[in-house]
Write an enzyme that holds these catalytic residues in place. Sequence first.
Site, PDB file in Angstrom:
ATOM      1  N   SER A 172      -0.107  -9.683   6.670  1.00  0.00           N
ATOM      2  CA  SER A 172      -0.306  -8.274   6.948  1.00  0.00           C
ATOM      3  C   SER A 172      -0.525  -7.427   5.698  1.00  0.00           C
ATOM      4  O   SER A 172      -0.873  -6.249   5.798  1.00  0.00           O
ATOM      5  CB  SER A 172       0.903  -7.736   7.714  1.00  0.00           C
ATOM      6  OG  SER A 172       2.099  -7.891   6.973  1.00  0.00           O
ATOM      7  N   LYS A 203       2.446  -1.397  -0.327  1.00  0.00           N
ATOM      8  CA  LYS A 203       2.175  -1.628   1.088  1.00  0.00           C
ATOM      9  C   LYS A 203       2.865  -0.543   1.905  1.00  0.00           C
ATOM     10  O   LYS A 203       4.020  -0.198   1.647  1.00  0.00           O
ATOM     11  CB  LYS A 203       2.691  -3.018   1.486  1.00  0.00           C
ATOM     12  CG  LYS A 203       2.409  -3.412   2.926  1.00  0.00           C
ATOM     13  CD  LYS A 203       2.951  -4.809   3.206  1.00  0.00           C
ATOM     14  CE  LYS A 203       2.693  -5.241   4.641  1.00  0.00           C
ATOM     15  NZ  LYS A 203       3.215  -6.601   4.913  1.00  0.00           N
ATOM     16  N   SER A 252       2.766 -13.108   4.891  1.00  0.00           N
ATOM     17  CA  SER A 252       1.991 -11.868   4.791  1.00  0.00           C
ATOM     18  C   SER A 252       1.635 -11.444   3.376  1.00  0.00           C
ATOM     19  O   SER A 252       0.862 -10.515   3.198  1.00  0.00           O
ATOM     20  CB  SER A 252       2.745 -10.728   5.481  1.00  0.00           C
ATOM     21  OG  SER A 252       2.820 -10.956   6.868  1.00  0.00           O
TER      22      SER A 252
END
Length: 463
Positions: free
Chosen positions: A149, A74, A173
């Site tokens: 996210s 990420k 997330s």
Amino acid sequence: MSSQIKKIHQQLVSKEITCTAFVQAKLDLLKQNSHNTVNALLDDIALGLAKNVDDKIAKGEKIGLLEGIPFGIKDVYMLQGTYTTASSNLLKKYKSSYTATAIQKLLDAGAIPLVKENCDSFGHGSSSENTIFGAVKNAVNPDLVGGGSSGGSAVNVAKDYTVFSIGGDTGGSIRQPAGYNKVYGLKPTYGRISRYGLMAYASSTDCVGPIAKSIEDIKIILNEISGKDVKDQTTYTSELISDETKNDVKSVGYFKSFIETDAISKEIKDDFLATLDKIKSKGIEVKELDFFDADILVSTYYTLAMAETASNLSRLDGTNYGDRVEGENLKDTYSITRSEKFSEETKRRIVGGNQVLSQGFSDEIYLKAQNLRDQISARFSKDFEAVDIILSPVTPQDPPKIGDSLNNPLAMYLSDAYTVGFSLGELPTLTIPKGTNTGLQITADKKNDAEVLHFANFLNDIL
């Protein structure tokens, strides 16, 4: 699904495949993908490391279990020499000067980083639409959001572009996009994995965690990246989770307030209750638990998270980090830089955070949220005296269409209703792609991550 890591490891050892060819194939898939999961490909790094693995195998040297296994990161984690943008306009040209502890542990184990993955800017969002790289598209239906996210991370795993990915979970997330894309995602106990090198969103709930296609792979990665780190004083020494899959759970609880609400869809509610019936049929006691209403959990979480993000992002003003937009004076430069370079959602959270921390409001709002957090944590402790595991849906609704969340920020916040409470409680929670259309959350008491994984194996067998 069985362990992909072990399968690929055996293929490498037996010379059924070469690491270079395997990594190149994954890079080709990432280049061709149309789901907007890629912020930056790490071609040179990946192929160089793959060649090293092939050379070791050719010489007859042993390789570790994770050696040669390609993974995604990420784009909020530092990896020295690579762009680390947080999917933001402000940091789109920022290069990491060091490597995050969790990523370094994987590199030390021989795992190969392939890609920096698209996400909501600075982790601010639940759909991976708040990004300069374009909205992440759901792996199952590209008209729907990928979740957030860590949307790019979950989609890459679901589409087999990466074997596993390292996401970040502050209020759901990892768990929510894992549920949206039908893969496994773990938020470990707070402090089990070092946060050093992870761009801070809300430091008191930020967690590093893996996304993968099997519980076995989640366990392998978790064991590798867990542990005490002198660079993160919230970390603790944790024991390795064994290969044992025996389920010792005698009682499972669920929150009545999560089910008896108009916010949950009929389909998810019915599927969840049917799952509870299957658990009962195996001789496990199922208990109804009283808990805080979802809107209280969401309000408490976002009050604290916005306050912490306002503080954490105060350092980003174009002076030391990121793009700078010159104004007539220093104050104007700060103001213009932050106004033009932060996303609308990030600005909304900074303004909200500054509001709750400001004189005249902090006692009324921020300290009240802190008090509620203590009450939530105390309630969890009480509940885990009554049950071994808490089971819940991951989300109250199916994934929204791309664009809907941007037009309705409040609905986006409310989509976190079933995940944020466990973050406030610092509890280990795993999403599994079973039980409802967006999966199930399995939660245990603090530091009982092993129990979560063992019960997940049990559910895999009965669902």
